[in-house]
Design a protein around this motif. Structure first.
Motif, PDB file in Angstrom:
ATOM      1  N   ARG A  18       0.945  -0.956   0.112  1.00 42.84           N
ATOM      2  CA  ARG A  18      -0.032   0.068   0.093  1.00 42.84           C
ATOM      3  C   ARG A  18       0.793   0.952   0.105  1.00 42.84           C
ATOM      4  NH1 ARG A  18      -3.003   2.642   4.294  1.00 42.84           N
ATOM      5  NH2 ARG A  18      -5.428   3.869   3.441  1.00 42.84           N
ATOM      6  N   ALA A  78       1.656   5.528  -0.627  1.00 40.41           N
ATOM      7  CA  ALA A  78       1.201   6.683  -0.193  1.00 40.41           C
ATOM      8  C   ALA A  78       2.216   7.557  -0.928  1.00 40.41           C
ATOM      9  CB  ALA A  78       0.460   7.470   0.843  1.00 40.41           C
ATOM     10  N   VAL A  94      -4.735   8.337  -5.390  1.00 43.66           N
ATOM     11  CA  VAL A  94      -3.982   8.310  -4.745  1.00 43.66           C
ATOM     12  C   VAL A  94      -3.817   9.038  -3.199  1.00 43.66           C
ATOM     13  CG1 VAL A  94      -1.516   7.692  -4.703  1.00 43.66           C
ATOM     14  CG2 VAL A  94      -2.422   6.834  -6.669  1.00 43.66           C
ATOM     15  N   PRO A  95      -3.328   9.046  -1.949  1.00 42.37           N
ATOM     16  CA  PRO A  95      -3.058   9.690  -1.076  1.00 42.37           C
ATOM     17  C   PRO A  95      -2.010  10.272  -0.951  1.00 42.37           C
ATOM     18  CG  PRO A  95      -3.725   7.307   0.029  1.00 42.37           C
ATOM     19  CD  PRO A  95      -3.341   7.152  -1.756  1.00 42.37           C
ATOM     20  N   LEU A 100      -0.086  13.226   1.010  1.00 46.95           N
ATOM     21  CA  LEU A 100       0.523  13.372   1.972  1.00 46.95           C
ATOM     22  C   LEU A 100       1.441  14.913   1.486  1.00 46.95           C
ATOM     23  CD1 LEU A 100       1.675  10.203   3.809  1.00 46.95           C
ATOM     24  CD2 LEU A 100      -0.386  11.749   2.925  1.00 46.95           C
ATOM     25  N   ASP A 146      -7.576  12.796  -2.653  1.00 45.87           N
ATOM     26  CA  ASP A 146      -7.039  12.540  -1.209  1.00 45.87           C
ATOM     27  C   ASP A 146      -6.171  12.876  -0.645  1.00 45.87           C
ATOM     28  OD1 ASP A 146      -7.264  11.348   1.489  1.00 45.87           O
ATOM     29  OD2 ASP A 146      -6.915   8.937   0.714  1.00 45.87           O
ATOM     30  N   ARG A 189      -3.651  14.965   1.910  1.00 45.42           N
ATOM     31  CA  ARG A 189      -4.078  14.586   3.563  1.00 45.42           C
ATOM     32  C   ARG A 189      -3.449  16.227   4.173  1.00 45.42           C
ATOM     33  NH1 ARG A 189      -4.190   8.173   4.523  1.00 45.42           N
ATOM     34  NH2 ARG A 189      -5.645   8.019   3.305  1.00 45.42           N
ATOM     35  N   PHE A 224       0.952   2.455   5.820  1.00 45.53           N
ATOM     36  CA  PHE A 224       1.521   2.174   4.588  1.00 45.53           C
ATOM     37  C   PHE A 224       3.062   1.681   4.027  1.00 45.53           C
ATOM     38  CE2 PHE A 224      -1.513   5.760   4.588  1.00 45.53           C
ATOM     39  CZ  PHE A 224      -1.787   6.431   3.130  1.00 45.53           C
ATOM     40  N   TRP A 226       6.377   5.017  -0.046  1.00 43.19           N
ATOM     41  CA  TRP A 226       5.864   6.202  -0.710  1.00 43.19           C
ATOM     42  C   TRP A 226       6.782   6.648  -1.742  1.00 43.19           C
ATOM     43  CZ3 TRP A 226       9.166  10.267   1.048  1.00 43.19           C
ATOM     44  CH2 TRP A 226      10.046   9.864   2.087  1.00 43.19           C
TER      45      TRP A 226
END
Length: 257
Positions: free
Chosen positions: A52, A54, A77-78, A80, A106, A108, A150, A153
């Motif tokens: 998973r 991000a 896709v998250p 950040l 998404d 954040r 996650f 990244w």
């Protein structure tokens, strides 16, 4: 969008099986060694070996190229974004503009909570006496908490940016955390980034035209003169090259020049 307020301590993670993770990274690099950035991204987001994933973005000088690539593959896709509360106002405005233009679904926003800042840096002067501790407090702490859950990244790092990145692979193991870092643009040069941005008519960070080819927190970023290294304006005059969210051999990278 409301920021994600993080607690003082990131959740405890079980000790990673480094041998198994090294094997996964080797498999991924062998599988995608001769692929381009888009294929590497697709592999990172869909290959079971990657887990998973991000994306972490500073919304800096070159960030929009990778953000656009990610949006073309999967807008959900998250993403950040670390707001240190010391960023340029132009960066905050640019972050909103790019996120809206690319329809990122998404996003954040990460911040160290105010109580922790008040305890550890009550007067905002930590950056002057201990810039590493300031980065750890304002960047690493909220990022580690946000990355919990996650397996890896996506970063925008490139080989040309620093001697410490010259041999960077598409997939790396961050042994200190047990996470896989994905570097889809590892082999891109400055001209590749410029061409991609121009061909896709992507907005430029407004500070680039003012002499900031690499952009971090406002107090620790200065203009770069013609002919200087693009990152010369980051922590100018200090033995520091990275903010601390990237590690080599389990330690934050220091200036090797």
């Amino acid at each position: 969008m409301q920021p994600l307020l993080r607690e003082d301590k990131p959740p405890e993670r079980p000790a990673p099986d480094l041998d198994a993770l090294r094997a996964r990274v080797a498999t991924l690099n062998a599988r995608y060694r001769h692929h381009g950035a888009t294929a590497v991204l697709e592999g990172a987001l869909r290959d079971p070996e990657a887990g998973r994933i991000a994306m972490v973005s500073s919304f800096g000088a070159e960030s929009v190229a990778l953000l656009h690539l990610v949006a073309m593959v999967d807008r959900s896709v998250p993403v950040l974004f670390i707001d240190t509360r010391l960023l340029f106002a132009e960066t905050l405005a640019y972050q909103q503009e790019v996120a809206e233009r690319l329809h990122l679904t998404d996003l954040r926003i990460l911040r160290t909570d105010e109580a922790t800042l008040a305890q550890r840096d009550p007067y905002g002067g930590l950056r002057l006496g201990d810039p590493d501790a300031c980065c750890a407090l304002r960047k690493t702490l909220p990022l580690e908490a946000a990355l919990d859950g996650f397996d890896g990244w996506i970063t925008g790092r490139k080989r040309y940016q620093a001697a410490t990145r010259a041999a960077m692979e598409f997939f790396e193991l961050e042994e200190a955390t047990g996470r896989i870092k994905v570097n889809p643009l590892a082999h891109w040069g400055p001209e590749d980034v410029r061409t991609y941005m121009e061909e896709n008519r992507l907005p430029k960070h407004p500070l680039v035209a003012q002499g900031y080819p690499s952009i971090g927190c406002a107090p620790c970023t200065s203009k770069v003169a013609p002919g200087e290294d693009p990152r010369a304006g980051r922590w100018r005059g200090q033995d520091k090259q990275e903010c601390g969210i990237h590690f080599v051999d389990g330690r934050p990278v220091r200036n090797t020049k």
